[in-house]
Each structure stands twice: as structure tokens, then as C-alpha cells.
Enzyme design. Sequence first.
Site, PDB file in Angstrom:
ATOM      1  N   ARG A   1      -8.805   2.291  -2.774  1.00 32.30           N
ATOM      2  CA  ARG A   1      -9.824   2.881  -1.868  1.00 32.30           C
ATOM      3  C   ARG A   1     -10.083   4.236  -2.301  1.00 32.30           C
ATOM      4  O   ARG A   1     -11.164   4.629  -2.718  1.00 32.30           O
ATOM      5  CB  ARG A   1      -9.307   2.981  -0.483  1.00 32.30           C
ATOM      6  CG  ARG A   1     -10.341   3.000   0.558  1.00 32.30           C
ATOM      7  CD  ARG A   1      -9.695   2.616   2.061  1.00 32.30           C
ATOM      8  NE  ARG A   1      -8.563   3.219   2.318  1.00 32.30           N
ATOM      9  CZ  ARG A   1      -8.472   4.579   2.739  1.00 32.30           C
ATOM     10  NH1 ARG A   1      -9.839   5.034   3.112  1.00 32.30           N
ATOM     11  NH2 ARG A   1      -7.379   5.375   3.001  1.00 32.30           N
ATOM     12  N   LYS A   2      -9.105   5.039  -2.233  1.00 32.42           N
ATOM     13  CA  LYS A   2      -9.115   6.680  -2.553  1.00 32.42           C
ATOM     14  C   LYS A   2      -8.234   7.192  -3.635  1.00 32.42           C
ATOM     15  O   LYS A   2      -8.447   7.972  -4.167  1.00 32.42           O
ATOM     16  CB  LYS A   2      -9.010   7.439  -1.180  1.00 32.42           C
ATOM     17  CG  LYS A   2     -10.418   7.176  -0.265  1.00 32.42           C
ATOM     18  CD  LYS A   2     -10.384   8.179   0.741  1.00 32.42           C
ATOM     19  CE  LYS A   2     -11.487   8.134   1.551  1.00 32.42           C
ATOM     20  NZ  LYS A   2     -11.664   9.101   2.558  1.00 32.42           N
ATOM     21  N   GLY A   3      -6.933   6.596  -3.329  1.00 36.32           N
ATOM     22  CA  GLY A   3      -5.721   6.921  -4.361  1.00 36.32           C
ATOM     23  C   GLY A   3      -5.377   8.538  -4.113  1.00 36.32           C
ATOM     24  O   GLY A   3      -5.000   9.092  -5.266  1.00 36.32           O
TER      25      GLY A   3
ATOM     26  N   GLY B   1       4.339 -15.231  -7.140  1.00 37.38           N
ATOM     27  CA  GLY B   1       4.495 -16.605  -7.639  1.00 37.38           C
ATOM     28  C   GLY B   1       5.874 -16.825  -8.053  1.00 37.38           C
ATOM     29  O   GLY B   1       5.957 -16.548  -9.041  1.00 37.38           O
TER      30      GLY B   1
ATOM     31  N   SER C   1      -3.867   3.239   4.843  1.00 35.53           N
ATOM     32  CA  SER C   1      -4.144   2.152   3.693  1.00 35.53           C
ATOM     33  C   SER C   1      -4.049   0.801   3.997  1.00 35.53           C
ATOM     34  O   SER C   1      -4.969   0.081   3.679  1.00 35.53           O
ATOM     35  CB  SER C   1      -3.549   2.575   2.463  1.00 35.53           C
ATOM     36  OG  SER C   1      -3.840   2.059   1.348  1.00 35.53           O
TER      37      SER C   1
ATOM     38  N   LYS D   1       7.421  -8.269  -9.415  1.00 37.32           N
ATOM     39  CA  LYS D   1       7.065  -7.338  -8.308  1.00 37.32           C
ATOM     40  C   LYS D   1       7.261  -8.078  -7.021  1.00 37.32           C
ATOM     41  O   LYS D   1       7.012  -9.164  -6.656  1.00 37.32           O
ATOM     42  CB  LYS D   1       5.477  -7.175  -8.782  1.00 37.32           C
ATOM     43  CG  LYS D   1       5.144  -6.368  -9.788  1.00 37.32           C
ATOM     44  CD  LYS D   1       3.816  -5.994 -10.028  1.00 37.32           C
ATOM     45  CE  LYS D   1       2.998  -7.375 -10.348  1.00 37.32           C
ATOM     46  NZ  LYS D   1       1.641  -6.736 -10.836  1.00 37.32           N
ATOM     47  N   THR D   2       7.567  -7.221  -5.966  1.00 39.41           N
ATOM     48  CA  THR D   2       7.892  -7.551  -4.379  1.00 39.41           C
ATOM     49  C   THR D   2       7.582  -6.416  -3.485  1.00 39.41           C
ATOM     50  O   THR D   2       7.574  -5.260  -3.870  1.00 39.41           O
ATOM     51  CB  THR D   2       9.175  -8.047  -4.414  1.00 39.41           C
ATOM     52  OG1 THR D   2       9.476  -8.538  -3.273  1.00 39.41           O
ATOM     53  CG2 THR D   2      10.438  -6.916  -4.613  1.00 39.41           C
ATOM     54  N   HIS D   3       7.165  -6.888  -2.530  1.00 43.46           N
ATOM     55  CA  HIS D   3       7.074  -6.085  -1.135  1.00 43.46           C
ATOM     56  C   HIS D   3       8.319  -6.332  -0.078  1.00 43.46           C
ATOM     57  O   HIS D   3       8.276  -5.689   0.764  1.00 43.46           O
ATOM     58  CB  HIS D   3       5.762  -6.524  -0.491  1.00 43.46           C
ATOM     59  CG  HIS D   3       4.479  -6.023  -1.162  1.00 43.46           C
ATOM     60  ND1 HIS D   3       4.484  -4.656  -1.909  1.00 43.46           N
ATOM     61  CD2 HIS D   3       3.460  -6.740  -1.370  1.00 43.46           C
ATOM     62  CE1 HIS D   3       3.234  -4.670  -2.236  1.00 43.46           C
ATOM     63  NE2 HIS D   3       2.744  -5.821  -2.249  1.00 43.46           N
TER      64      HIS D   3
ATOM     65  N   LYS E   1       1.061  -1.293  -0.084  1.00 44.20           N
ATOM     66  CA  LYS E   1      -0.119  -0.027  -0.186  1.00 44.20           C
ATOM     67  C   LYS E   1       0.957   1.232   0.004  1.00 44.20           C
ATOM     68  O   LYS E   1       0.528   2.410   0.072  1.00 44.20           O
ATOM     69  CB  LYS E   1      -0.974  -0.015   1.238  1.00 44.20           C
ATOM     70  CG  LYS E   1      -1.829  -1.303   1.251  1.00 44.20           C
ATOM     71  CD  LYS E   1      -2.811  -1.559  -0.022  1.00 44.20           C
ATOM     72  CE  LYS E   1      -3.715  -0.641  -0.382  1.00 44.20           C
ATOM     73  NZ  LYS E   1      -4.690  -1.316  -1.421  1.00 44.20           N
ATOM     74  N   SER E   2       2.159   1.345  -0.887  1.00 43.59           N
ATOM     75  CA  SER E   2       3.238   2.169  -1.657  1.00 43.59           C
ATOM     76  C   SER E   2       3.591   1.210  -2.790  1.00 43.59           C
ATOM     77  O   SER E   2       4.022   1.497  -3.002  1.00 43.59           O
ATOM     78  CB  SER E   2       4.494   2.424  -0.955  1.00 43.59           C
ATOM     79  OG  SER E   2       5.025   3.185  -0.058  1.00 43.59           O
TER      80      SER E   2
ATOM     81  N   PHE F   1      -6.442  -2.385   4.459  1.00 50.66           N
ATOM     82  CA  PHE F   1      -6.154  -3.758   3.489  1.00 50.66           C
ATOM     83  C   PHE F   1      -6.044  -4.867   4.589  1.00 50.66           C
ATOM     84  O   PHE F   1      -6.639  -5.941   4.375  1.00 50.66           O
ATOM     85  CB  PHE F   1      -4.671  -3.501   2.887  1.00 50.66           C
ATOM     86  CG  PHE F   1      -4.301  -4.320   1.819  1.00 50.66           C
ATOM     87  CD1 PHE F   1      -5.001  -4.602   0.895  1.00 50.66           C
ATOM     88  CD2 PHE F   1      -3.354  -5.172   2.371  1.00 50.66           C
ATOM     89  CE1 PHE F   1      -4.677  -5.529  -0.081  1.00 50.66           C
ATOM     90  CE2 PHE F   1      -2.887  -6.287   1.348  1.00 50.66           C
ATOM     91  CZ  PHE F   1      -3.595  -6.518   0.289  1.00 50.66           C
TER      92      PHE F   1
END
Length: 252
Positions: free
Chosen positions: A214-216, A49, A95, A63-65, A47-48, A99
Site C-alpha cells: 500500500r504505502k510502505g 504450504g 495496514s 516463512k510464517t506468521h 503486515k510486519s 489487508f
Amino acid sequence: MEKKEKFTEELVDVHGTPLLRSIAEAWSQVEGFEARPDDLLIAAYPKSGVKKLGELKSPRLVKTHLPVELLPSSLWKNDCKMIYVSRNAKDVAVSYYYFYKKIKIHPKPDSWEEFLEKFMTGKVIFGSWYDHVKGWWEKKKDYRILYLFYEDMKENPKRELLKMLKFLEKDLPEETVNKILYHTSFEIMKENSTTNYTMMPEDKMDNKISPFMRKGISGDWKNNFTVAQYERFEKHYNQQMEGTTLKFRSEI
């Protein structure tokens, strides 16, 4: 006490970072990921396989967190290009709270107050926001990392897109650039079923609690923080960010 539901997963410590048990159990696959030189990594704090990636043709978008210290070593060895997207802490906290509430596997917070405390102390999935943003900020000194800010992207989407294209060494016609800007705008993506997660089964994600997108906006934290929470958060924030050249805007 945390409310436990049927699908809730416990958090497991992986090299100092709290991760969902399902991620921790597959950690050998993460560590063993074989990067290719033309892979592009997109990283961000939430909220910034892994297996499927090996089957994809090059160039791949990964993609990764994960915090920078947990990235598979092959990404550094292959000098892969990486784009890191960051967002101010207060908006991320709000956010991430919504989530957490909607995703069934996340341990449910009893209240915003409780979640904010866990966020500040890094006791949430993927760990400390402070360590995450600072770790990637420092790493960009030595590797090909483009560090972007959500607030800048909201303020001037075209400017930031052109930064990315330059970083990726891509030269696109103006018409194509404008199409990208249109299709990646918050308003369009919120209505797109492939990006708004409305196709996700209800037993995994409860969209009635709050939409995935949600709002962005920047500055929504003002609608959630009390004065006391704001003052405590700011004091803690200044302590955690002391000594870094990394600066955020809390609104635009």
C-alpha cells in the site's frame, strides 16, 4: 455483526490463537513439520504450504506468521536460524485493517473503529500483536533469532541488510549487496507482479480496495487514528508493554 461473504472463513481457536479455519484444519501438518538444520525461518506478525516444503531441496526458506509458541518443535530441536521482522503497532493495525478488507476469506470489519478494537484485544488472525512481538523478543535470548525492526530497515536498508548477511554468515561483493537493495526496495517490489500480488484472482483478493503493497512508510497511522483513538490506544499499549525491554518507534 460481521458482514459475511461467500468466501469468508470463520476464525478458529488453536491453542489460544485465532486462526483461519483452513489453517486450523491443517494443523496436524504444521505440528508435524520436519525442519532441517539449514532451514532459514522468516517470521513476522501479518503486515510486519507445509506439504510443498518437504519437496524442496536444502537450504529452504520457510516463512510464517505464527506466534513463537505455535512453531513446530522440530525448528527448535534443529536450532534453525530465524529472522523476525517487527513493526510498530499503530502502523501494523492500519495496514492490517486494509489487508482484512481486501482479502476475501477474512471476516470483513464494519469499520476502522471496530477493527482497531479487535486488534487491541487480539481477536484477529494470528492473535495479539503484543504477545507476538514480545514472545519472539524473549525467545531470542535462547535461540539463533535475529530480531529486526521495519523502521530501522526503512531508515537504513543497507545497515540492516549487512546485519542479516553477518547473521547468515554470508560475505557478498558490494555490487551484489547494491543489487539486493535495489530489487528489495518498496518502489521496485510494488511494481513487481511476483511480489505485489496483482496476479491473485479477484475472487480471493480485491486489489481495487487497496494494493497489497500500500504505502510502505512509517507513521501512516497518523492519517487514520482520531485523537480519541490515539489516546485510548496509547493507554492500552503502555499497559500491554509494561515490563518488557522491547521498544518501538512509531515514526522515523
